[in-house]
Design an enzyme around this catalytic site. Structure first.
Site, PDB file in Angstrom:
ATOM      1  N   ARG A   1      38.004 -64.823 -11.993  1.00 41.55           N
ATOM      2  CA  ARG A   1      37.547 -65.260 -10.577  1.00 41.55           C
ATOM      3  C   ARG A   1      38.880 -65.813  -9.752  1.00 41.55           C
ATOM      4  NH1 ARG A   1      36.810 -69.734  -8.231  1.00 41.55           N
ATOM      5  NH2 ARG A   1      36.709 -70.568 -10.171  1.00 41.55           N
TER       6      ARG A   1
ATOM      7  N   ARG B   1      28.717 -53.500   5.231  1.00 40.66           N
ATOM      8  CA  ARG B   1      28.193 -52.938   4.005  1.00 40.66           C
ATOM      9  C   ARG B   1      27.055 -51.585   4.441  1.00 40.66           C
ATOM     10  NH1 ARG B   1      26.334 -57.913   0.206  1.00 40.66           N
ATOM     11  NH2 ARG B   1      28.223 -58.992   0.915  1.00 40.66           N
TER      12      ARG B   1
ATOM     13  N   TYR C   1      29.320 -53.495  -8.092  1.00 43.56           N
ATOM     14  CA  TYR C   1      29.155 -54.966  -8.821  1.00 43.56           C
ATOM     15  C   TYR C   1      27.588 -54.713  -9.142  1.00 43.56           C
ATOM     16  CZ  TYR C   1      26.795 -59.160  -9.122  1.00 43.56           C
ATOM     17  OH  TYR C   1      26.134 -60.193  -9.466  1.00 43.56           O
ATOM     18  N   HIS C   2      26.621 -54.530  -8.082  1.00 41.57           N
ATOM     19  CA  HIS C   2      25.300 -54.580  -8.673  1.00 41.57           C
ATOM     20  C   HIS C   2      25.028 -53.443  -9.315  1.00 41.57           C
ATOM     21  CE1 HIS C   2      25.227 -56.902  -4.594  1.00 41.57           C
ATOM     22  NE2 HIS C   2      24.324 -57.631  -5.113  1.00 41.57           N
TER      23      HIS C   2
ATOM     24  N   THR D   1      28.022 -65.211  10.908  1.00 43.68           N
ATOM     25  CA  THR D   1      28.231 -63.749  10.715  1.00 43.68           C
ATOM     26  C   THR D   1      27.017 -63.107  10.461  1.00 43.68           C
ATOM     27  OG1 THR D   1      29.317 -64.115   8.757  1.00 43.68           O
ATOM     28  CG2 THR D   1      30.689 -64.031  10.649  1.00 43.68           C
ATOM     29  N   VAL D   2      25.986 -62.828  11.154  1.00 43.44           N
ATOM     30  CA  VAL D   2      25.000 -61.746  10.972  1.00 43.44           C
ATOM     31  C   VAL D   2      25.500 -60.471  10.812  1.00 43.44           C
ATOM     32  CG1 VAL D   2      22.747 -60.925  11.649  1.00 43.44           C
ATOM     33  CG2 VAL D   2      23.284 -63.677  11.869  1.00 43.44           C
ATOM     34  N   TYR D   3      25.350 -59.823   9.648  1.00 49.70           N
ATOM     35  CA  TYR D   3      25.604 -58.540   9.566  1.00 49.70           C
ATOM     36  C   TYR D   3      24.810 -57.601  10.171  1.00 49.70           C
ATOM     37  CZ  TYR D   3      29.365 -60.072   6.140  1.00 49.70           C
ATOM     38  OH  TYR D   3      30.589 -60.583   5.517  1.00 49.70           O
TER      39      TYR D   3
ATOM     40  N   LYS E   1      25.557 -54.156 -13.121  1.00 47.06           N
ATOM     41  CA  LYS E   1      24.371 -55.091 -13.716  1.00 47.06           C
ATOM     42  C   LYS E   1      23.284 -54.355 -14.206  1.00 47.06           C
ATOM     43  CE  LYS E   1      25.921 -59.685 -12.734  1.00 47.06           C
ATOM     44  NZ  LYS E   1      25.623 -60.966 -13.067  1.00 47.06           N
TER      45      LYS E   1
ATOM     46  N   SER F   1      26.038 -51.849  -4.514  1.00 47.34           N
ATOM     47  CA  SER F   1      27.418 -51.902  -4.450  1.00 47.34           C
ATOM     48  C   SER F   1      27.694 -51.337  -6.089  1.00 47.34           C
ATOM     49  CB  SER F   1      27.779 -53.345  -4.225  1.00 47.34           C
ATOM     50  OG  SER F   1      27.563 -54.299  -5.310  1.00 47.34           O
TER      51      SER F   1
ATOM     52  N   THR G   1      21.026 -59.350 -11.544  1.00 49.33           N
ATOM     53  CA  THR G   1      20.752 -59.610 -10.009  1.00 49.33           C
ATOM     54  C   THR G   1      19.679 -59.071  -9.439  1.00 49.33           C
ATOM     55  OG1 THR G   1      21.417 -59.431  -8.128  1.00 49.33           O
ATOM     56  CG2 THR G   1      22.364 -57.882  -9.664  1.00 49.33           C
TER      57      THR G   1
HETATM   58  N1  USQ Z   1      25.530 -61.152   4.748  1.00 45.10           N
HETATM   59  C1  USQ Z   1      25.439 -61.516   6.204  1.00 45.10           C
HETATM   60  N2  USQ Z   1      26.348 -61.944   6.673  1.00 45.10           N
HETATM   61  C2  USQ Z   1      27.495 -62.532   5.981  1.00 45.10           C
HETATM   62  C3  USQ Z   1      27.271 -62.317   4.409  1.00 45.10           C
HETATM   63  C4  USQ Z   1      26.164 -61.571   3.966  1.00 45.10           C
HETATM   64  O1  USQ Z   1      24.517 -60.798   6.836  1.00 45.10           O
HETATM   65  O2  USQ Z   1      28.372 -63.523   6.180  1.00 45.10           O
HETATM   66  C5  USQ Z   1      24.081 -60.166   4.294  1.00 45.10           C
HETATM   67  C6  USQ Z   1      24.598 -59.220   3.246  1.00 45.10           C
HETATM   68  O3  USQ Z   1      24.932 -57.876   4.348  1.00 45.10           O
HETATM   69  C7  USQ Z   1      23.418 -59.022   2.640  1.00 45.10           C
HETATM   70  C8  USQ Z   1      22.876 -60.399   2.393  1.00 45.10           C
HETATM   71  O4  USQ Z   1      23.469 -61.171   3.662  1.00 45.10           O
HETATM   72  O5  USQ Z   1      22.412 -58.172   3.317  1.00 45.10           O
HETATM   73  C9  USQ Z   1      23.131 -61.191   0.996  1.00 45.10           C
HETATM   74  O6  USQ Z   1      24.744 -60.952   0.867  1.00 45.10           O
HETATM   75  P1  USQ Z   1      25.456 -61.965  -0.208  1.00 45.10           P
HETATM   76  O7  USQ Z   1      26.877 -61.733   0.056  1.00 45.10           O
HETATM   77  O8  USQ Z   1      24.776 -63.510  -0.083  1.00 45.10           O
HETATM   78  O9  USQ Z   1      24.947 -61.369  -1.458  1.00 45.10           O
HETATM   79  P2  USQ Z   1      25.160 -60.233  -2.361  1.00 45.10           P
HETATM   80  O10 USQ Z   1      26.312 -59.639  -1.971  1.00 45.10           O
HETATM   81  O11 USQ Z   1      24.101 -59.367  -2.802  1.00 45.10           O
HETATM   82  O12 USQ Z   1      25.808 -60.990  -3.883  1.00 45.10           O
HETATM   83  C10 USQ Z   1      25.310 -62.191  -4.317  1.00 45.10           C
HETATM   84  C11 USQ Z   1      26.180 -62.692  -5.449  1.00 45.10           C
HETATM   85  C12 USQ Z   1      25.911 -61.792  -6.424  1.00 45.10           C
HETATM   86  C13 USQ Z   1      24.525 -61.841  -6.743  1.00 45.10           C
HETATM   87  C14 USQ Z   1      23.630 -61.608  -5.578  1.00 45.10           C
HETATM   88  C15 USQ Z   1      22.162 -61.416  -5.778  1.00 45.10           C
HETATM   89  O13 USQ Z   1      27.495 -62.690  -4.799  1.00 45.10           O
HETATM   90  O14 USQ Z   1      26.722 -62.241  -7.294  1.00 45.10           O
HETATM   91  O15 USQ Z   1      24.080 -61.049  -8.009  1.00 45.10           O
HETATM   92  O16 USQ Z   1      23.927 -62.347  -4.510  1.00 45.10           O
HETATM   93  S1  USQ Z   1      21.129 -60.428  -4.651  1.00 45.10           S
HETATM   94  O17 USQ Z   1      21.556 -60.238  -3.363  1.00 45.10           O
HETATM   95  O18 USQ Z   1      19.715 -60.637  -4.912  1.00 45.10           O
HETATM   96  O19 USQ Z   1      21.578 -59.110  -5.184  1.00 45.10           O
END
Ligand code: USQ
Length: 382
Positions: free
Chosen positions: A35, A326, A181-182, A253-255, A185, A179, A144
Site C-alpha cells: 500500500r 465509477r 478489487y471487489h 464530492t458526491v459521485y 474478494k 470493480s 467485503t
Molecule cells: N463515493 C462518492 N464520493 C467519493 C467517494 C466515493 O460518492 O468521493 C461513493 C462511491 O461511488 C461508492 C460509495 O461512495 O458508491 C462507497 O465508495 P468507497 O470508496 O467508500 O468504497 P469502495 O470503493 O466500495 O471500497 C471501500 C474500501 C474497500 C471495502 C469497501 C466495502 O476501499 O476496501 O471493501 O469499501 S464496500 O463498499 O461495502 O464494498
C-alpha cells in the site's frame, strides 16, 4: 493466543495489531508495504504521519510494554509464508493483506494484474500455509459487502436457500461486484469455500462495508500510532474523504446522484468484530460468513451529516455532485442483513453527530497536510 496479522501495516491491520497486543495476545504482523508503494506511485499518501512498522512497534512498546513482532515480507510469496507459519505457529490468522482500492484495480492492465495476483496469491498461500503448518488455525479473512453488489433482493448473510423445480439447496449468495478489487474478494470466498469443503479448514469470512474514523484506544496514545488515514481518491473511503474535504473547504464530492447506499462501520467496530470472530472461532470444515457493518447510509445522507455537523462547527461545508467516475447503480434497493456479529455480542459505536464532530476536530490538526491535488477522482471506470 498467537495471532498473525497479514497486512499489519494497513489502515485496519495496524490498529488490530495494537488492540490484540494490548489485550495480551502474542502478535506478529507481516506486510510487504504494497500500500505504501502504491500510495507513493499514485501520489496518494495518507493524511497523518505514518512511521514504518518497526518504528510504530517501538513507540507502542515504549508506551505499553507490549511487543508486536514485525516481519516485512510478501504474503503472495509462499516461501515467506511457510517460514512465518512454521516458526510462529499462529492459532488465528487475520488476513487483511490485499490491495484494497477499487479505483486502483480499475486503472490499467498493470494495476489490475497487481491486484489480482496479490489478492488471490495471498489468500491461496494463507490456505496452504495453514494446511501445511497449523491445520487447526482459524483463518479470519476480510471480505467485503461489495461482493454482493446491489441486488434487487435482500442481501442475506453469506448464503441463500434456493428452491428450483420443487427442490431446495443452500448456496453462497449470488455475487456481482462492481470493480476488479471487489471481484478478487468474490474469488477469495470461492477459493476458501472449496478448501473448507475439501480439507476441513476453519474460516470466518467477514463481509465488511466501508470503514471510517481514525481514533482507537491505542491510536489515541500517540499520533505516530494513528492508522494511515487516507482522503485521496485511491485509498480514501467516502466518509473519510468527506470529513477531510469539509476541513479543507473543498465541496464534498458526491459521485452522480448520491443514492449509492452501503453498510458502514466505525474503525473501532472493525476491531471489535475481528475480536469477536477470533474469540468465537468457526468450526473445522465451516465457512462462516458474517456481514460486518452497523449502519446503512446513502452517499447523500453522509454528505448531509458532514455538512450539518461541519456547519455547526463554523466550517461552511459545500456539497457538489460530480460526474460519477465509477459504473454503479446510483439509485437502488439496499436491504442487507447482519445479525451474526450482534449475536456474538457486538455493541455498535454509531455515527452520531458527536462522533462526526470528534473526527472533524482530529482532522483539523492535520489541515496543513491536506493536498487538494489528491482529492478529485483520477480513475474512470471504462
Ligand atoms: N463515493 C462518492 N464520493 C467519493 C467517494 C466515493 O460518492 O468521493 C461513493 C462511491 O461511488 C461508492 C460509495 O461512495 O458508491 C462507497 O465508495 P468507497 O470508496 O467508500 O468504497 P469502495 O470503493 O466500495 O471500497 C471501500 C474500501 C474497500 C471495502 C469497501 C466495502 O476501499 O476496501 O471493501 O469499501 S464496500 O463498499 O461495502 O464494498
Amino acid at each position: 493466543m498467537r495471532v498473525l496479522i497479514l497486512g499489519g501495516d494497513g489502515y485496519l491491520g495496524w490498529p488490530t495489531a495494537m488492540a490484540f497486543a494490548a489485550k495480551g495476545h502474542d502478535v506478529m504482523v507481516l506486510d510487504s508495504y504494497l500500500r505504501r508503494t502504491i500510495a507513493m506511485e499514485t501520489n496518494s499518501e495518507a493524511l497523518t504521519p505514518n512511521p514504518n512498522l518497526g518504528a510504530r512497534a517501538s513507540v507502542f512498546e515504549q508506551l505499553t510494554g507490549k511487543k508486536i513482532e514485525v516481519v516485512i515480507g510478501d504474503c503472495a510469496d509462499y516461501r515467506t509464508m511457510t517460514t512465518v507459519f512454521s516458526q510462529f505457529k499462529p492459532e488465528a490468522v487475520i488476513h487483511y493483506a490485499e490491495q484494497p482500492s477499487a479505483p486502483y484495480s480499475m486503472m490499467n492492465f498493470d494495476t489490475a494484474h497487481v491486484t489480482l495476483n496479490n489478492n488471490l496469491n495471498a489468500t491461496f498461500n494463507t490456505i496452504f500455509a495453514v494446511m501445511e503448518h497449523t491445520p487447526e488455525c482459524h483463518i479470519i479473512k476480510l471480505g467485503t459487502m461489495g461482493e454482493y453488489g446491489t441486488p434487487n433482493i435482500d442481501i442475506e448473510e453469506g448464503w441463500l436457500e434456493i428452491e428450483h423445480k420443487g427442490r431446495k439447496d443452500k448456496f453462497l449468495y449470488p455475487r456481482q461486484a462492481g470493480s476488479l478489487y471487489h471481484t478478487t474478494k468474490v474469488l477469495d470466498t470461492d477459493m476458501l469455500w472449496f478448501y473448507v469443503r475439501a480439507y476441513g479448514i476453519r474460516v470466518t469470512d467477514l463481509m465488511q462495508g466501508p470503514v471510517y474514523g481514525l481514533s482507537t484506544t491505542e491510536a489515541d496514545m500517540d499520533e505516530r500510532l494513528i492508522p494511515n488515514f487516507h482522503y485521496d481518491d485511491i485509498f480514501g473511503t467516502v466518509m473519510n474523504r468527506f470529513l477531510t474535504q469539509a476541513v479543507a473547504g473543498i465541496p464534498l464530492t458526491v459521485y452522480g446522484k448520491g443514492g449509492q447506499t452501503r453498510g458502514y462501520l466505525n474503525i473501532t467496530d472493525t476491531l471489535k468484530c475481528v475480536d469477536l470472530a477470533m474469540n468465537n472461532p468457526a468450526e473445522s470444515g465451516q465457512l462462516r460468513i458474517l456481514n460486518q457493518f452497523t449502519e446503512v447510509f446513502s452517499v447523500n445522507e453522509l454528505a448531509e451529516k458532514v455538512k450539518r455537523v461541519g456547519d455547526h462547527m463554523g466550517l461552511n461545508v459545500q456539497v457538489k455532485s460530480i460526474d460519477n467516475p465509477r459504473k454503479e447503480r446510483e439509485e437502488h434497493r439496499y436491504v442487507a442483513h447482519s445479525t451474526g456479529l450482534m449475536e456474538l455480542g457486538l455493541k455498535p459505536h454509531l455515527m452520531t453527530d458527536e462522533v462526526v464532530a470528534g473526527m472533524l476536530n482530529k482532522i483539523m490538526k492535520y489541515k496543513d497536510r491536506i493536498d487538494p491535488a489528491k482529492v478529485m477522482p483520477r480513475v474512470l471506470w471504462p
